[in-house]
Enzyme design. Structure first.
Site, PDB file in Angstrom:
ATOM      1  N   ASP A  63       0.847  -1.193   0.000  1.00 56.19           N
ATOM      2  CA  ASP A  63       0.000   0.000   0.000  1.00 56.19           C
ATOM      3  C   ASP A  63       0.887   1.249   0.000  1.00 56.19           C
ATOM      4  O   ASP A  63       2.047   1.195   0.401  1.00 56.19           O
ATOM      5  CB  ASP A  63      -0.877   0.033   1.259  1.00 56.19           C
ATOM      6  CG  ASP A  63      -1.824  -1.160   1.309  1.00 56.19           C
ATOM      7  OD1 ASP A  63      -2.123  -1.723   0.244  1.00 56.19           O
ATOM      8  OD2 ASP A  63      -2.244  -1.506   2.426  1.00 56.19           O
TER       9      ASP A  63
HETATM   10  N1  URA Z   1      -1.132  -5.962   3.854  1.00 51.95           N
HETATM   11  C1  URA Z   1      -1.657  -4.721   3.862  1.00 51.95           C
HETATM   12  O1  URA Z   1      -2.691  -4.468   4.454  1.00 51.95           O
HETATM   13  N2  URA Z   1      -0.987  -3.765   3.184  1.00 51.95           N
HETATM   14  C2  URA Z   1       0.181  -3.982   2.533  1.00 51.95           C
HETATM   15  O2  URA Z   1       0.747  -3.056   1.964  1.00 51.95           O
HETATM   16  C3  URA Z   1       0.700  -5.279   2.552  1.00 51.95           C
HETATM   17  C4  URA Z   1       0.029  -6.259   3.221  1.00 51.95           C
END
Ligand code: URA
Length: 235
Positions: free
Chosen positions: A103
């Site tokens: 993310d």
């Molecule tokens: N899980 C999440 O919620 N976000 C990420 O970036 C990676 C794994």
């Protein structure tokens, strides 16, 4: 591939630098000086030397990046910075892309490569590549969450996650979660399903390759042969 393109893609010399070196006899193909750098070579079959240095051709490049917050895990975006912006010009020319996504607000371990086959295999759900995340939570994690994660969390949309490991700090406000799959927002959604909220998230390892602690956020380095081997064992 043109000789000047090869030298520039390998990050050895710009086209004008290469032209100047070639005019002084500094570019050798199989030991023979060449002046015309528009000539095509197969870099896997010839030996190239530039100003006395032998240039080995690496068809594929593998890089570890310590992703900072605010970057999109992509090669382009209409308005936001992307992880490949953090690579130097010579690597930008090699068309690397991130292996999987984090993310925008997640930081840490990200592998980039231009080896499409390897990336495809590593990301395939058949291969269960291990990813370890360090998270902090808004409140202490609930009692029994270890067992809950071990049995496979059911997300709010009904998706049943594979077994995951969680190990918590003493105050239960942070910990490590190990996943062998990678669904959208998976950690955040798993923690939400347990009645809590992730306040920060960092990936600390991917395919048993640990994030190099000497890399600051935004810094990168090439993977070692051993690390590439670990990635391949996930193929
Ligand atoms: N899980 C999440 O919620 N976000 C990420 O970036 C990676 C794994």
């Amino acid at each position: 591939m043109r000789i000047d393109k090869f030298l520039s893609e390998m990050g050895i010399a710009s086209r004008s630098e290469a032209r100047s070196a070639a005019s002084r006899g500094g570019v050798l193909i199989d030991g023979v000086p060449v002046k015309d750098l528009s000539k095509h070579i197969d870099p896997e079959r010839v030996s190239v030397s530039y100003l006395g240095r032998r240039i080995d051709y690496n068809r594929f490049v593998y890089v570890m990046l310590n992703k900072p917050e605010g970057y999109v895990s992509a090669t382009e975006d209409s308005s936001l910075p992307v992880v490949t912006d953090l690579l130097p010009d010579e690597l930008q020319k090699r068309e690397l892309f991130p292996v999987g996504r984090l993310d925008r607000d997640t930081v840490g371990m990200m592998i980039l490569t231009n080896d499409g086959h390897l990336a495809h295999d590593v990301l395939s759900p058949r291969h269960h590549v291990k990813k370890v995340y360090f998270f902090t939570a808004a409140e202490p994690m609930a009692e029994g969450v270890e067992e809950y994660f071990k049995n496979g969390v059911t997300l709010r949309d009904g998706y049943e996650c594979k077994k995951a490991e969680i190990s918590l700090s003493e105050d239960r406000l942070s910990g490590y979660i190990t996943l062998t799959e990678g669904k959208y927002h998976q950690i955040k959604r798993m923690v939400a399903a347990s009645g809590n909220r992730v306040t920060s998230l960092e990936r600390v390892s991917f395919a048993d390759i640990a994030l190099d602690p000497s890399l600051d956020r935004g810094e990168w380095r090439y993977l070692t042969e051993e690390e590439i081997g670990l990635l391949r064992s996930g193929e």
